[in-house]
Motif scaffolding. Structure first.
Motif, PDB file in Angstrom:
ATOM      1  N   ARG A 107       0.828  -1.208   0.000  1.00 40.69           N
ATOM      2  CA  ARG A 107       0.000   0.000   0.000  1.00 40.69           C
ATOM      3  C   ARG A 107       0.861   1.257   0.000  1.00 40.69           C
ATOM      4  O   ARG A 107       0.534   2.253  -0.638  1.00 40.69           O
ATOM      5  CB  ARG A 107      -0.939  -0.007   1.204  1.00 40.69           C
ATOM      6  N   THR A 108       1.980   1.193   0.697  1.00 39.76           N
ATOM      7  CA  THR A 108       2.890   2.348   0.719  1.00 39.76           C
ATOM      8  C   THR A 108       3.481   2.591  -0.666  1.00 39.76           C
ATOM      9  O   THR A 108       3.605   3.739  -1.112  1.00 39.76           O
ATOM     10  CB  THR A 108       4.028   2.122   1.736  1.00 39.76           C
ATOM     11  N   LEU A 109       3.819   1.515  -1.347  1.00 35.48           N
ATOM     12  CA  LEU A 109       4.432   1.632  -2.677  1.00 35.48           C
ATOM     13  C   LEU A 109       3.444   2.131  -3.733  1.00 35.48           C
ATOM     14  O   LEU A 109       3.866   2.567  -4.808  1.00 35.48           O
ATOM     15  CB  LEU A 109       5.022   0.291  -3.110  1.00 35.48           C
ATOM     16  N   THR A 110       2.142   2.066  -3.447  1.00 39.38           N
ATOM     17  CA  THR A 110       1.173   2.579  -4.423  1.00 39.38           C
ATOM     18  C   THR A 110       1.162   4.099  -4.470  1.00 39.38           C
ATOM     19  O   THR A 110       0.609   4.692  -5.393  1.00 39.38           O
ATOM     20  CB  THR A 110      -0.253   2.095  -4.090  1.00 39.38           C
ATOM     21  N   VAL A 111       1.753   4.731  -3.475  1.00 41.27           N
ATOM     22  CA  VAL A 111       1.820   6.198  -3.439  1.00 41.27           C
ATOM     23  C   VAL A 111       3.072   6.644  -4.190  1.00 41.27           C
ATOM     24  O   VAL A 111       4.192   6.332  -3.785  1.00 41.27           O
ATOM     25  CB  VAL A 111       1.850   6.726  -1.992  1.00 41.27           C
ATOM     26  N   GLU A 112       2.867   7.354  -5.274  1.00 45.44           N
ATOM     27  CA  GLU A 112       3.985   7.842  -6.079  1.00 45.44           C
ATOM     28  C   GLU A 112       4.178   9.335  -5.834  1.00 45.44           C
ATOM     29  O   GLU A 112       3.298  10.148  -6.124  1.00 45.44           O
ATOM     30  CB  GLU A 112       3.721   7.599  -7.573  1.00 45.44           C
ATOM     31  N   VAL A 113       5.315   9.686  -5.267  1.00 45.30           N
ATOM     32  CA  VAL A 113       5.655  11.084  -5.026  1.00 45.30           C
ATOM     33  C   VAL A 113       7.029  11.333  -5.612  1.00 45.30           C
ATOM     34  O   VAL A 113       7.977  10.609  -5.309  1.00 45.30           O
ATOM     35  CB  VAL A 113       5.667  11.429  -3.517  1.00 45.30           C
ATOM     36  N   SER A 114       7.134  12.336  -6.462  1.00 44.72           N
ATOM     37  CA  SER A 114       8.421  12.606  -7.104  1.00 44.72           C
ATOM     38  C   SER A 114       8.630  14.109  -7.227  1.00 44.72           C
ATOM     39  O   SER A 114       7.804  14.810  -7.809  1.00 44.72           O
ATOM     40  CB  SER A 114       8.478  11.956  -8.490  1.00 44.72           C
ATOM     41  N   VAL A 115       9.715  14.583  -6.648  1.00 43.05           N
ATOM     42  CA  VAL A 115      10.086  16.000  -6.753  1.00 43.05           C
ATOM     43  C   VAL A 115      11.373  16.074  -7.563  1.00 43.05           C
ATOM     44  O   VAL A 115      12.431  15.646  -7.098  1.00 43.05           O
ATOM     45  CB  VAL A 115      10.290  16.635  -5.364  1.00 43.05           C
ATOM     46  N   GLU A 116      11.267  16.554  -8.776  1.00 45.07           N
ATOM     47  CA  GLU A 116      12.430  16.632  -9.655  1.00 45.07           C
ATOM     48  C   GLU A 116      13.320  17.809  -9.252  1.00 45.07           C
ATOM     49  O   GLU A 116      12.827  18.905  -8.969  1.00 45.07           O
ATOM     50  CB  GLU A 116      11.990  16.795 -11.105  1.00 45.07           C
ATOM     51  N   THR A 117      14.603  17.557  -9.207  1.00 42.84           N
ATOM     52  CA  THR A 117      15.566  18.608  -8.873  1.00 42.84           C
ATOM     53  C   THR A 117      16.158  19.179 -10.155  1.00 42.84           C
ATOM     54  O   THR A 117      16.625  18.434 -11.017  1.00 42.84           O
ATOM     55  CB  THR A 117      16.695  18.047  -7.987  1.00 42.84           C
ATOM     56  N   ILE A 118      16.119  20.495 -10.268  1.00 37.84           N
ATOM     57  CA  ILE A 118      16.689  21.156 -11.445  1.00 37.84           C
ATOM     58  C   ILE A 118      18.201  21.263 -11.242  1.00 37.84           C
ATOM     59  O   ILE A 118      18.673  21.841 -10.260  1.00 37.84           O
ATOM     60  CB  ILE A 118      16.071  22.556 -11.644  1.00 37.84           C
ATOM     61  N   ARG A 119      18.963  20.683 -12.174  1.00 41.86           N
ATOM     62  CA  ARG A 119      20.420  20.664 -12.050  1.00 41.86           C
ATOM     63  C   ARG A 119      21.067  21.145 -13.347  1.00 41.86           C
ATOM     64  O   ARG A 119      20.534  20.913 -14.428  1.00 41.86           O
ATOM     65  CB  ARG A 119      20.940  19.254 -11.767  1.00 41.86           C
TER      66      ARG A 119
END
Length: 224
Positions: A107-119
């Motif tokens: 259930r935890t893995l079903t949550v997709e959170v992604s913050v892309e870092t500008i490099r």
């Protein structure tokens, strides 16, 4: 008669000049009012963008916090599954608890959170270099646990502003400084997680050795 014509033309010219001045003044006033109105609109738009920028940063911070929470939850579930307590319960109880833990992990893995870092290119290269240095130590964990812990602590010391407990890896520190700020935080969190897992592993090994020693002593006592 001629004098009257001259006077009339002079008066006409004065009137025309006055009309031109009035028209010119009106145009200037019109341009001035338009300029002031544009400045007001520009100021309001800039103020709105400033407020939105604060909300965007707050949004990214909240997403980053969710990323960290996901990592923490997965780590805690994994630690429970591999804890010593799980080894000292019945097979049926262990199987039931593992089913629950696997369900929670899924259930935890079903949550997709992604913050892309500008490099930029240099920051990307620094991140890859730092990741490689950590991976090299992780890949040798089983060969020498104590040496791996010492090396990871030297890497962690290079990431913290606190006074390190031991030596720091100067080369790693120079690499991390070249990373983006968000990447620096993630590198530090990864090292903290690795060190916690190592500490838990050492406790498990110590407990296991203590149990083995107790069993040997018990056996020797019975033989005597």
């Amino acid at each position: 008669m001629a004098q009257a014509k001259i006077s009339a033309k002079a008066s006409e010219g004065a009137q025309q000049q006055q009309q031109q001045q009035q028209q010119s003044g009106g145009q200037l006033r019109g341009r001035f009012y338009r300029s002031t109105s544009m400045a007001d609109r520009s100021s309001r738009l800039l103020e709105n963008l400033d407020q939105l920028e604060l909300r965007v940063e707050a949004f990214r911070d909240a997403a980053s916090a969710m990323e960290q929470e996901k990592e923490t939850l997965l780590e805690m579930i994994h630690n429970i599954q591999n804890s010593q307590d799980m080894r000292h319960i019945s097979e049926g109880e262990r199987e039931e608890l593992n089913l629950t833990a696997n369900r929670l992990m899924g259930r935890t893995l079903t949550v997709e959170v992604s913050v892309e870092t500008i490099r930029n290119a240099q920051q990307q290269e620094s991140l890859q270099h730092a990741t490689k240095m950590i991976d090299e130590i992780v890949n040798k964990l089983l060969d020498d646990l104590e040496d791996a812990k010492i090396r990871l602590m030297s890497l962690y010391g290079a990431c913290t502003s606190d006074v390190p407990a031991g030596p720091i890896d100067q080369k790693f520190q120079s690499v991390v400084i070249g990373c983006a700020i968000e990447d620096q935080k993630k590198i530090k969190r990864r090292l903290e997680t690795l060190l916690r897992n190592l500490e838990n592993s050492e406790k498990s090994i110590t407990l296991l050795e203590h149990q083995k020693s107790s069993v040997r002593q018990s056996c020797n006592s019975k033989q005597d």
